[in-house]
Motif scaffolding. Structure first.
Motif, short mmCIF file in Angstrom:
data_model
loop_
_atom_site.label_atom_id
_atom_site.label_comp_id
_atom_site.label_asym_id
_atom_site.label_seq_id
_atom_site.Cartn_x
_atom_site.Cartn_y
_atom_site.Cartn_z
N ASN A 98 66.85 101.79 62.15
CA ASN A 98 66.09 101.74 63.39
C ASN A 98 65.24 100.46 63.41
O ASN A 98 64.41 100.25 62.52
CB ASN A 98 65.19 102.97 63.51
N PRO A 99 65.41 99.58 64.40
CA PRO A 99 64.69 98.30 64.39
C PRO A 99 63.18 98.45 64.53
O PRO A 99 62.45 97.49 64.26
CB PRO A 99 65.29 97.55 65.58
N GLN A 100 62.69 99.64 64.92
CA GLN A 100 61.24 99.83 65.07
C GLN A 100 60.64 100.67 63.93
O GLN A 100 59.51 101.14 64.04
CB GLN A 100 60.93 100.47 66.43
N MET A 101 61.36 100.81 62.82
CA MET A 101 60.89 101.66 61.75
C MET A 101 59.53 101.20 61.21
O MET A 101 58.63 102.02 60.99
CB MET A 101 61.92 101.70 60.61
N ILE A 102 59.36 99.93 60.97
CA ILE A 102 58.08 99.43 60.44
C ILE A 102 56.96 99.71 61.44
O ILE A 102 55.86 100.16 61.06
CB ILE A 102 58.18 97.93 60.11
N ASP A 103 57.21 99.46 62.72
CA ASP A 103 56.19 99.70 63.74
C ASP A 103 55.84 101.18 63.85
O ASP A 103 54.68 101.54 64.04
CB ASP A 103 56.68 99.19 65.10
N MET A 104 56.83 102.05 63.73
CA MET A 104 56.57 103.49 63.81
C MET A 104 55.73 103.95 62.62
O MET A 104 54.80 104.76 62.76
CB MET A 104 57.88 104.27 63.90
N ALA A 105 56.07 103.44 61.44
CA ALA A 105 55.27 103.79 60.26
C ALA A 105 53.84 103.30 60.40
O ALA A 105 52.88 104.01 60.07
CB ALA A 105 55.92 103.21 59.00
N MET A 125 67.30 98.71 54.11
CA MET A 125 65.95 98.55 53.58
C MET A 125 65.76 97.20 52.92
O MET A 125 64.63 96.68 52.85
CB MET A 125 65.64 99.66 52.57
N MET A 126 66.84 96.61 52.42
CA MET A 126 66.73 95.38 51.65
C MET A 126 66.80 94.11 52.51
O MET A 126 66.76 93.00 51.97
CB MET A 126 67.84 95.34 50.59
N ARG A 127 66.88 94.26 53.82
CA ARG A 127 66.83 93.08 54.68
C ARG A 127 65.46 92.41 54.55
O ARG A 127 64.44 93.08 54.39
CB ARG A 127 67.08 93.47 56.14
N LYS A 128 65.43 91.10 54.63
CA LYS A 128 64.19 90.35 54.41
C LYS A 128 63.10 90.75 55.37
O LYS A 128 61.93 90.88 55.00
CB LYS A 128 64.47 88.85 54.50
N THR A 129 63.46 90.96 56.64
CA THR A 129 62.43 91.34 57.62
C THR A 129 61.83 92.70 57.30
O THR A 129 60.61 92.91 57.46
CB THR A 129 63.03 91.37 59.04
N VAL A 130 62.66 93.63 56.82
CA VAL A 130 62.15 94.95 56.46
C VAL A 130 61.29 94.86 55.21
O VAL A 130 60.20 95.46 55.14
CB VAL A 130 63.32 95.94 56.25
N GLN A 131 61.74 94.10 54.22
CA GLN A 131 60.94 93.94 53.01
C GLN A 131 59.57 93.35 53.32
O GLN A 131 58.54 93.81 52.79
CB GLN A 131 61.69 93.04 52.01
N THR A 132 59.55 92.36 54.18
CA THR A 132 58.27 91.75 54.56
C THR A 132 57.38 92.78 55.25
O THR A 132 56.18 92.87 54.97
CB THR A 132 58.51 90.56 55.50
N GLY A 133 57.96 93.56 56.15
CA GLY A 133 57.19 94.58 56.85
C GLY A 133 56.66 95.66 55.92
O GLY A 133 55.50 96.09 56.04
N LEU A 134 57.47 96.08 54.98
CA LEU A 134 57.04 97.10 54.02
C LEU A 134 55.90 96.58 53.14
O LEU A 134 54.91 97.29 52.90
CB LEU A 134 58.22 97.54 53.16
N ARG A 135 56.04 95.36 52.66
CA ARG A 135 54.98 94.80 51.81
C ARG A 135 53.66 94.71 52.59
O ARG A 135 52.59 94.95 52.03
CB ARG A 135 55.40 93.43 51.28
N GLN A 136 53.75 94.38 53.87
CA GLN A 136 52.54 94.29 54.68
C GLN A 136 51.91 95.68 54.87
O GLN A 136 50.68 95.83 54.85
CB GLN A 136 52.84 93.68 56.04
N LEU A 137 52.75 96.70 55.00
CA LEU A 137 52.23 98.06 55.16
C LEU A 137 51.45 98.52 53.94
O LEU A 137 50.35 99.09 54.07
CB LEU A 137 53.37 99.04 55.45
N ILE A 138 51.97 98.29 52.74
CA ILE A 138 51.22 98.77 51.57
C ILE A 138 50.00 97.90 51.29
O ILE A 138 49.04 98.35 50.66
CB ILE A 138 52.10 98.90 50.31
N CYS A 139 50.04 96.67 51.78
CA CYS A 139 48.85 95.82 51.68
C CYS A 139 47.75 96.33 52.61
O CYS A 139 46.59 96.41 52.23
CB CYS A 139 49.21 94.37 52.01
N ASP A 140 48.14 96.71 53.83
CA ASP A 140 47.18 97.16 54.83
C ASP A 140 46.74 98.60 54.62
O ASP A 140 45.61 98.97 55.00
CB ASP A 140 47.78 97.03 56.24
#
Length: 317
Positions: A98-105, A125-140
């Motif tokens: 889902n292209p909005q998974m990071i935003d929904m989380a 999950m291993m796409r670069k854009t998803v990895q970047t989004g996930l790392r930002q989520l655990i940072c925030d």
């Protein structure tokens, strides 16, 4: 309800919402303590498993992608209904399709909820854009996000038999990326293969030690072992008398504490279903709002007996 498979098992059972085949009162469960609200992000998946209960695949879009605005709408309804939700869960399909998974989380994390995402930890999950989004989520939102990885078996042979040749190694690779980047990690496996619970957990423990994963194989919230959901297996119907016979309470069953939001292909809006395991069964479709979803649930399906009441399983942590 959905027609059960043509089999000699369960003949005459699970036909009437409130009465069993023997004429006894069917057990009913109230939403007594809503703790988890699930969102099915869509049934599309990068792989097709042999025994996927929701029939996810690269072509099955029976449940279409949810979007961030729809998730926020239900989070607003949680506030309006004063549900004591502790956790927001995302499942699929493969949620990271889902292209909005990071935003929904992020929408759920911003409300202060713990967030649980179920994933196969493979290419989406291993796409670069998803990895970047996930790392930002655990940072925030440190300590608020957990990823539960589907690892059907602790050996490549049996896992790949379910999910396709090479899938075990790809999932393990994804798990290493998650651990190396500081994510809270859990595993969902299948309690089958002719082994006891203790033997399964011993096998996972050996795998985690070999791979260096910080996961406790003996902690049921870190290593979740689900019973196989086979509707062709003979199971008893759960009556009101069963609570006393089994020494259990309706509050022990998953539908007493959770609901799931899905969006069907062609529908103008999402709807709420009683159970993460029964997204296609009309009887368990409760309506578009959380107010609709507060109705009691009759345990009128084999999964209710085998998975939840007798199996004691839950999709939540």
């Amino acid at each position: 309800m959905k027609d059960l498979p043509q089999t000699t098992a369960n003949v005459g059972k699970f036909q009437h919402s409130h009465v069993t085949a023997n004429g006894e009162s069917r057990a009913v469960v109230a939403l007594s303590h809503p703790e988890t609200l699930w969102f099915n992000t869509g049934t599309l998946c990068n792989i097709e498993c042999t025994n996927c209960y929701i029939l996810s695949s690269p072509s099955n879009d029976a449940l279409v992608y949810l979007n961030s605005d729809e998730v926020r709408n239900y989070l607003d309804q949680v506030d309006l209904r004063n549900w004591p939700i502790k956790e927001i869960g995302f499942t699929g399909g493969e949620p990271f399709m889902n292209p909005q998974m990071i935003d929904m989380a992020r929408a759920a994390l911003q409300r202060g909820y713990r967030v649980l995402i179920l994933t196969n930890a493979m290419q989406p999950m291993m796409r670069k854009t998803v990895q970047t989004g996930l790392r930002q989520l655990i940072c925030d939102f440190p300590g608020k996000l957990e990823l539960r990885v589907s690892l059907d078996h602790f050996s490549a042979e049996f896992h790949d038999a379910e999910r396709g040749v090479g899938s075990f190694q790809k999932t393990v690779q994804g798990m290493h990326w998650l651990q190396e980047n500081g994510f809270t990690l859990a595993v969902a496996g299948r309690g089958q293969w002719g082994k006891s619970d203790a033997d399964c957990r011993s096998g996972y423990a050996a795998l985690f030690a070999e791979q260096g994963f910080d996961i406790d194989a003996n902690n049921p919230s870190q290593t979740v072992l689900f019973p196989e959901m086979d509707e062709t297996v003979e199971v008893p119907e759960i009556t009101t008398a069963c609570w006393g016979i089994l020494g259990k309470s309706p509050k022990d069953v998953m539908c007493s504490s959770s609901r799931m939001v899905v969006k069907r292909k062609g529908a103008s809006e999402p709807t709420v279903v009683a159970c993460t395991l029964l997204p296609y069964t009309p009887e368990f479709d409760l309506g578009p709002s959380l107010q609709d979803a507060e109705q009691d649930i009759a345990l009128n399906h084999p999964h209710c007996a085998k998975f939840c009441v007798l199996g004691g399983a839950s999709c939540s942590a």
